[in-house]
Every structure is written in C-alpha cells, then in structure tokens.
Design an enzyme around this catalytic site. Structure first.
Site, mmCIF file in Angstrom:
data_model
loop_
_atom_site.group_PDB
_atom_site.id
_atom_site.type_symbol
_atom_site.label_atom_id
_atom_site.label_comp_id
_atom_site.label_asym_id
_atom_site.label_seq_id
_atom_site.Cartn_x
_atom_site.Cartn_y
_atom_site.Cartn_z
ATOM 1 N N CYS A 10 -14.592 15.949 4.373
ATOM 2 C CA CYS A 10 -15.205 14.999 3.446
ATOM 3 C C CYS A 10 -16.613 14.638 3.927
ATOM 4 O O CYS A 10 -17.463 14.252 3.148
ATOM 5 C CB CYS A 10 -14.340 13.768 3.270
ATOM 6 S SG CYS A 10 -13.603 13.190 4.784
ATOM 7 N N GLU A 45 -9.934 6.792 0.806
ATOM 8 C CA GLU A 45 -11.127 7.494 1.285
ATOM 9 C C GLU A 45 -11.199 8.771 0.455
ATOM 10 O O GLU A 45 -10.281 9.578 0.488
ATOM 11 C CB GLU A 45 -10.981 7.773 2.777
ATOM 12 C CG GLU A 45 -12.303 7.913 3.508
ATOM 13 C CD GLU A 45 -12.844 9.313 3.471
ATOM 14 O OE1 GLU A 45 -13.563 9.632 2.493
ATOM 15 O OE2 GLU A 45 -12.561 10.077 4.390
#
Lengths: 531, 452
Positions: free
Chosen positions: A328, A294
């Site tokens: 993020c 990720e």
C-alpha cells in the site's frame, strides 16, 4: 523495576533484519526454503475456535503464485454459522481476558514474539511460497510482526498513564482504558504476517477477544499467528481463526451484532463497504461499531531538479517495483521536476532492467510474481490498454507463474487509470513538473493520502516536504519499509480512517476510556485537608 | 610464520627515527594558506556540513538562481559566520549577484576538484603520472564515477578502466628505468597500477545474488585482466562497504586462481573488527602464488556509513567505535604483514605518520630490505608525504582519481571530510595542538578482548 524499564516504549528496538552478508545467514535461510519447498504441498489449515479445529464443508486452496501448479495450503472456509460460533466464544472469553491486567496481557505478547523469533526463517520461507515474497521482503514481514508484539506489549502498559486527570481538593479522579469489545480482524495477503499481527496484537493487548479472518490467498502464514499465540499461552477462545470467503465470512463478521470493532486493511472499495455495513448494522447492536481501516494509496515521489540520482533511482525503483508493487506504501506515480526528466526515466528503466524476475525461492530474485491469476490478468490488461507511452517494459519474464513486467508509462492524461487508481502492481506512471509548486500540486491531485516522497538537495524544498498530502512523508528515501516505532504508519483521506498502526492511538481506538470521580468531602469534613 | 615478537622499546625508538623520513617539511605560503582555510572551516561544524552539502549538490543545480537558492539554504542562515553569510546576502541584492555567486562557486569547487582529481581521462592524466615517475613516485589510477545502478554504467566503468590500462600501459613502455619502483625483494613490479571498485562492475553486486553478481563482474573484468596482463599493469581490488566485503574477497580469490600470472592486490580495512582474521586468511590462501599478491592496509573510508547502517539495522558494529582501536589494529596488521613480506607484498596507505612509521620501523627491526614495503597516499593530500618518503628511498605510490568533475564530486567530498578530520597528522602538526611525542605515541586498544 529493572525488567519493566527494559520493556518500556523508550527502550523498544525493532527486530534486526537478516544481515545477508554475515557468515551463514544465507545458508540458514536457504535451508529453510529447501525444507519448505519439499514440505509445502496442501498444508492443512483448519478454522480454529476455542483452541480446537473446526471442520467446514468448504475449503479454500492457496497457491504458489510463482508456480501455480503447487497448492501450498488447503484451509477451511468459515460459513456464517461458523462465524456466529466464533463470535459467541469471543464474546464469552472477552470478559475474562479483559480482566487480565495490562502487564499480564503484555507478557503474552512478548512470549508470542519469542515464539516467532525462534522460528523466523521457517515462517519466512512459507511466505516465499505462499505470498511470492523475495527473501528480504519475507524476512522484513517477520521482523515487523515481531515488532508489533514488542511495541504493543510495551504500549499497553503505558496507556493508562497517558490519560491524565486532575484531582482538586475534595475530589478524587481516576481514569483508564478498558477493552471495547469483540474485535474482528480482516487482513490482506501482501504483508500476510505483519499486518494481521499488528491488528490482532493491538486488539489482544487492549484486552479484546478477536475473531481473525485472513486473506484467502495466504492462510498458511496467517495460521502462524494462531500458533505463536498458542505457544505464548494465550487463553483459548481469545483468538479465533476463521479463514473464509470475504463475501461470506467477512460479511457476517462485519454485520454480527456482538462485534464492537472491525480492523481492516485492504482495498478502498472493500473498506468503504465495510464502513457502510458496520454503520448500518449498528442499529441492531449494543455497539456503535467502530471501523479502523487502512485502504491503500496512489503514492507519489517527487524527484526535484537537484536530486542525487545515484540515490533517487534505486530508491524509487525499489518503492515502485519491490514485491512487484504490491504494497500500500508503494510508489505508483513519479513526478520529475526540471530538465532531467528523460534522464531520470532512462536511468530508472535501465536500473529496472537489472532486476531478476524469478521464483522467489531463489535468493537472487529481486522481483517475484503478483499474488493471483486475477491480479495478473488485470494488470496485464492495464498495461496493454494504456493510452500513454510505455517507456519501459521488462522483457525477461519466467515462463510460468503470475509475473507482471515492471513497467514505466508516461504521457498519461490526469484521469488515466495509471495516474488515478491504485493498481497494486509493478506499474509506474511518470509525470513532468515545471517546478516544485507544480510537482506538489500534481502529487496531491488524488483522493488518497498514504505515503509520499521527495528527493531533493535543496534546503528550501526539504523544508516544504510537509506540504505533501500523505500520512507518511519520506525525504531522500523510498516510500516503503516503515518500521514500527520509527514510522507510525497510516494515511489520511481515502487512504484510511486512522489511527496509525504502531501508536498508542490504535490501542485507544480499540479501548473505551472510563473516568471515576469520587466526592471525598463528607459532612463538611475534608479528609485530604487533615494533616 | 612463527617469529618472536618485536620488543616494543627498540620498535618505538625506530619509529621516532624513521618518522623523520615522512615529514613533508615546510609546505610554503600557499600550503599555509590552505591550512588556515581548512582550519577555519573545521572549527565550525555547521559551516563544514553546509559547504560539503552545497558542493555535493552543485553539479545538479540549474543555473545561477538555483545556485543562489542553494547557497542561501546551506550557507546563508544564522548559524553561519558573518564572513560567509554577508557576501551571500549581498549577492542576493545586487544586480547580477546570482551570476557572480554562481561563477565564484564554480571557480571554488573546480579549483578544489583539480587538487584531488588527476584529470578527466587517461590521456589527460599522463603528464601528471610521468612527473611522478620522474620523481620516483608510482601511481595507482582510480576511475571515478556515478554509482553503478545500470548495465550501461557498469560497461562504461569497465571501458574507462580498459582505457586507463591500455593507454598508460602503453605509455609506460617509453619511460626511463626507475629501479626502485620496478622491483622489490620478491621480483619485478609493473610500472602502472589501476584500482577497481567491484561495485562499479555490476548493478547486481550484493550477497543475495552472489553467483549472478560474480558472473556479471567477470564478464567485464576478464577483458580488463587480459589487457592488464598484456600491458603489464597491476590491478588493485578496492574494498568498499562491509556488506560486499566477502563478495569482493571471493572475487579476488577467483581472479588470483584464474589469472595466476597477473599482478593483483587486495585491500584490508583496519577499522573492521574482523580485518586481522581476514588478513591471516588471505595470506594463508595466497602465500604460494607464483606472482605474490599485493596487500594494501588502510584504515577505511566508510566509517560513518558503516556505523549508521549497522546501528539502523540493529546489526553488530563491523567497525571499531574508537579511532585509537583502528590505529592499534592497523599496527597489529602491519606486524603480521611485515612478518609475511616473504610471501606477500605489503603496502601501507594512511596519512598518519605514526601508522606508517610503525610499519617501516617494524620492517627495519626485522631486517627487511627497504624494498619490501610500499607506501601509498592520495593525490592532493598525501603527495608531499609520498615525495619525502620517496626521497628517503621508500617505494611510494600516489592514488590518483581520474574522471569528470561532476560525477567526481561525491568522491571529492568524502576525501575532504577525511582530510579535514581531526585525525589528519598534517593539520594537527601545524595547528600545534599536539606535540611530536603525542603524535608518535603508540595506540593502545581500549579493551582487552581486542588486544588479544
């Protein structure tokens, strides 16, 4: 069956965040912060293999980013040889742990959740100092960590049933999942408990032994994962803890021939490098190594011409500047449709100006520091070097600590770093769009595809939200704060390999499926036809 | 205060007797037409949601084509009744159709808004206030506006309150005497009152930054208190979402202490499970104040919001699930207020005749003078109710929102939602779905713990 059904995925509910407005909640948290303030000085965080601390030659210090004169923790630093030792232990215990039935593994996850719950505010208070998280953010990280344990514990029990096989007459087919192999977890500092807990708990739930290398900046919080699993009765050796340098410990983990799967959350550059090295080192391994990565985003929120600014402004500000933009999922690009462009920027700026920048140990702090000196220096130079127009730059910064002012910039070229690259700081680029088509085109003009947002009160526009290129799309709310079980989280394109965190898919990726087919016909005699 | 409980038989008989004072009577042809339209809208859930959402977004739409697109999106689809769908489809086809539709939408929404919003600013609302005064109905002025997320918005909100205080405070000096509105059993009452929403006075108004928030609010509120004292204006502290309830109660206690001569009032929301305890505490805290405080008992206007927030976060529900529990709790709180009318000034704000009649009846059974209580109702909704109460000699005040139509829209929609909810006495009465007996029946708590 009653106990089992209350622990079904259907009955799963996320952990409740602290309700600061209820009596005593603020006071209890404040007490833990005071205790942490007095105690957190050079906490010893050892490399831990097979349940035992391992002495290392080197060490790594972690700092309070709001007051870098404080060393929060001194962790061990695993060498390549220490990593080899950890992987060897994992390889051995992997066989034993994977033989434990899913329900038994689930019990350990639930017990670990209980251990975290019992100690929630104490652990959150460590985050306040080691990660520079404001109270709500630290509390949120604790909740999410508990959620992953409760979610994957339930999910692993239901996983086998999701693999449906048919058995015609004369043939008995059965199928299920088994553990894939030793899993390396390489985690970031921004959700220092929840993200590694998500990766570790999924791997453990799926029956894998884990070697866990946390971010260098937040070893003390990561160590709480080891303690929770220890309290939960996880057999020694199933989870090894190897804090260390990325280029030493991380690199060795990725290339070790006995590591089957690498779970990574972090930057795109490191994620791509891991992918490459894992593939290359598969030549000398029994496994075709699998990487679950990720890797961030350049997330956009589109504010349509008819958006409710009472809602959009605080939500965009929270998504862009909350935890100093170091998520993020954070919004780093704002795309404003129509005539209210300047009005949106001005109100957003004036709202950001009400933020309180300070040491996160003070509950009133809304924006804390960035994680370390490198990030601090880099972000300030991005602001100073921009060719765009700085529409807003917060002026009331604490004198010490790695604080970066929430900043709003527009008038940027499409290839400008603020529009193209993930900055991981409280920096927001704003772009004007003529209409919704233009806005979506701008929003999708990036290699990343993690989160995206749309504020609109037009039913037509809302129906088109799926045209935004992102793994997680939010309509009329900010892009941060995904909750396990409600928003399975993860991106597409350069944002990551998938699968999404908080899904059965993740457990499948950490497993290998098997099918056994038995021919039940003997000598023309079919047992299943006999009545 | 230790007093014997009121016997329910004598109370219920009195409830029936005083409820007649609150009956607005015939509302006329126009009123019946409004009732018909509202009833038609209420019957269709999709239509109601579509209309409200359209009206709420309307101020932000950019020109006729944009209005047309929203009309089609919210009201032009198949779930809508033909008499809504058809004109929209037609307008989309004819020349200048969008302009006509936009004009009609603007007219419709403005007309509705004018029913509920008293005027743009203090000067505009003065004639309305004076008309009420002459009809022996007082007012509480509320400044409508955007959500405060910036310091400028907080400054602006404070400035608008100050304008209302100064303007109407000054104007009130020249009004003729109205003894029923200017005095109660505890003393003199200001002629004008203003409502304050504390979240409007600081963008930092939340429990984690309580100290900073209170200081930020006080910076803007103290000049208002100063002006209110000079102009003899009462200041009501409205209660908003549950997350800031404790903060607002703290703010009120501070103001009560620091401005001992000011006329101030606080609101208690009966839909909150902890409201009875809060009420007891507030009375105990303020009973010796030189100028007795006002306490407005309401049902509460954020029920949907509170229910959703608590459910999404996994927090205990602060509000009662069932409407009947709120009603029962309202009456329990009413009795407490009536029994403390010698130390605080109770007022009751509801459009439910049973709830109001119960409070009035309890006061009557206790032998309190009529002036001991006050009834408060919303402009555009409870005006008839307040007027008939005033005629019956019950002190009444109308709560009048003042502000621009555009930022006032969200407020308006919220009021409409409440207005058209099936709890509205007036609607129930006219739709003849319930008998007078049913409407005046005593609410009972659904569980024993709550009744305790």
């Amino acid at each position: 069956m009653t106990a089992a059904s209350s622990r079904s995925l259907e009955a799963y509910e996320p952990e409740a965040m602290r309700a600061w407005h209820l009596p005593g909640v603020v006071e209890r948290f404040a007490h833990e912060v005071e205790v942490a303030d007095a105690a957190l000085r050079g906490l010893n965080v050892p490399v831990t293999i097979d349940g035992r601390p391992v002495a290392t030659e080197d060490g790594i210090d972690s700092f309070d980013p709001a007051d870098p004169t404080r060393i929060v923790a001194r962790s061990g630093s695993a060498s390549a040889a220490v990593i080899d030792e950890a992987v060897a232990v994992a390889n051995r215990t992997h066989r034993l742990w994977s033989a434990v039935p899913p329900a038994g593994r689930a019990e350990v996850l639930f017990a670990a959740a209980d251990a975290l719950r019992a100690d929630r505010d104490r652990i959150a208070a460590i985050e306040v100092f080691e990660a520079g998280k404001p109270w709500s953010e630290a509390d949120g990280d604790l909740c999410e960590a508990i959620d992953f344990l409760e979610f994957y514990g339930r999910a692993i029990v239901e996983l086998d049933a999701s693999l449906v096989v048919q058995s015609p007459l004369g043939e008995a087919n059965s199928a299920g999942y088994r553990a894939r192999g030793v899993t390396a977890v390489i985690s970031p500092w921004n959700f220092p408990l929840a993200i590694p807990m998500g990766m570790v708990s999924a791997a453990i739930a799926a029956g894998n032994a884990v070697v866990f290398k946390p971010a260098e900046q937040t070893p003390a919080i990561a160590y709480e994962i080891v303690k929770a699993f220890e309290a939960a009765g996880l057999p020694e050796g199933v989870l090894s803890f190897t804090p260390g340098r990325g280029e030493v410990a991380g690199a060795r983990l990725v290339e070790h021939p006995d590591v089957a799967t690498i779970e990574f959350t972090g930057s795109r550059a490191v994620g791509l490098a891991i992918n490459q090295r894992a593939a290359a080192s598969s030549h000398s391994s029994r496994y075709v190594k699998r990487v679950i990565a990720e890797m961030g985003g350049k997330n956009a929120i589109v504010v349509d011409s008819d958006a409710d600014l009472d809602e959009a402004v605080p939500e965009v500000a929270k998504a862009a500047f909350g935890f100093a933009g170091q998520k993020c999922s954070a919004c780093s690009r704002l795309i404003v449709v129509g005539r209210r462009y300047d009005e949106v920027i001005e109100r957003l700026a004036a709202h950001a100006d009400t933020f309180i920048l300070g040491h996160p140990k003070d509950g009133a702090t809304s924006v804390g520091p960035v994680i370390d000196a490198d990030a601090h220096e880099r972000l300030l130079s991005v602001i100073d070097g921009t060719r765009g127009t700085v529409r807003y730059r917060h002026q009331r910064l604490p004198e010490t600590g790695w604080f970066v002012p929430p900043t709003i910039v527009d008038g940027l070229e499409s290839e400008a770093p603020l529009r193209r690259d993930e900055q991981f700081g409280p920096l927001l680029a704003v772009v004007h769009a003529n209409d919704l088509d233009h806005a979506f085109e701008l929003a999708n003009a990036t290699d990343y595809a993690l989160t995206a947002g749309l504020f609109s009160r037009s039913p037509d526009a809302i129906a088109r939200a799926g045209e935004l290129q992102a793994g997680n799309i939010y309509v009329n709310r900010g892009t941060t704060g995904a909750v396990v079980g409600r928003q399975p989280f993860g991106g597409m394109l350069q944002s990551g390999t998938g699968p999404k965190a908080g899904t059965l898919d993740t457990l499948r990726a950490l497993s290998s499926a098997w099918v056994v087919t038995e021919n039940t016909m003997r000598q023309g005699f079919a047992a299943d036809l006999v009545t | 205060m230790m007093t014997a409980p009121i016997a329910s038989s004598s109370l219920e008989a009195t409830v029936r007797a005083v409820s007649g004072d609150l009956d607005p009577g015939d509302v006329g042809l126009r009123g019946r037409l409004d009732e018909f339209v509202i009833a038609s809208v209420m019957r269709n859930h999709d239509l109601r949601v579509g209309l409200f959402r359209f009206a709420e977004a309307f101020p932000a739409m950019e020109g006729p084509d944009d209005v047309m697109a929203h009309l089609r999106g919210y009201l032009g689809h198949d779930a809508m009744p033909w008499w809504v769908r058809l004109p929209i489809a037609l307008a989309a086809r004819i020349p200048f159709g969008s302009r006509i539709a936009a004009w009609a939408a603007d007219r419709g929404i403005s007309t509705m808004a004018k029913n509920f919003i008293g005027g743009r600013r203090a000067a505009d609302v003065e004639p309305l206030v004076r008309r009420h005064w002459d009809a022996e109905v007082g007012v509480i002025i509320d400044a409508l506006g955007e959500k405060t997320v910036t310091a400028d918005q907080a400054d602006d909100y404070a400035a608008r309150i100050l304008d209302i205080v100064a303007h109407l405070g000054r104007a009130a000096g020249s009004w003729p005497a109205s003894p029923g509105l200017e005095r109660d059993q505890l003393g003199v009452l200001p002629r004008v009152a203003v409502a304050i929403k504390p979240t409007g006075l600081s963008a930092k108004y939340q429990p984690l930054s309580a100290e900073i928030a209170l200081a930020d609010v006080r910076r803007r509120l103290d000049p208002i208190m100063q002006a209110a004292t000079e102009h003899d204006v009462m200041v009501w502290f409205d209660m908003e979402q549950y997350a800031v309830k404790t903060l607002t109660q703290r703010l009120f206690a501070d103001i009560s202490h620091d401005w001992p001569n000011a006329h101030i009032g606080i609101v208690v929301q009966a839909y909150l499970r902890d409201s009875f305890d809060d009420l007891q505490r507030i009375i105990a805290q303020e009973r010796d104040r030189r100028v007795p405080i006002g306490i407005r008992l309401v049902k509460g206007a954020y029920w949907d919001y509170e229910t959703v927030v608590a459910s999404a976060h996994g927090w205990p529900q602060p509000v009662y699930d069932a409407k009947v529990d709120t009603d029962a709790n309202f009456e329990r709180c009413s009795l407490l207020l009536v029994d403390n009318a010698d130390v605080v000034r109770p007022s009751f704000a509801s459009h439910n005749v049973r709830s109001l009649a119960h409070a009035l009846a309890a006061a009557s059974v206790r032998g309190l003078p009529k002036s001991a209580l006050e009834i408060q109702a919303l402009h555009g909704m409870g005006g008839d109710l307040a007027a008939s109460a005033a005629k019956a000699g019950i002190r009444s005040r109308i709560y009048v929102p003042v502000g621009e139509l555009v930022p006032g829209m969200s407020y308006l929609v919220r009021r409409l939602l409440e207005n058209t909810s099936n709890e509205s006495f007036i609607r129930q009465n006219r739709s003849k779905q319930m008998s007078r007996d049913q409407l005046l029946a005593a609410p009972r708590f659904t569980s024993k713990e709550d009744a305790a």
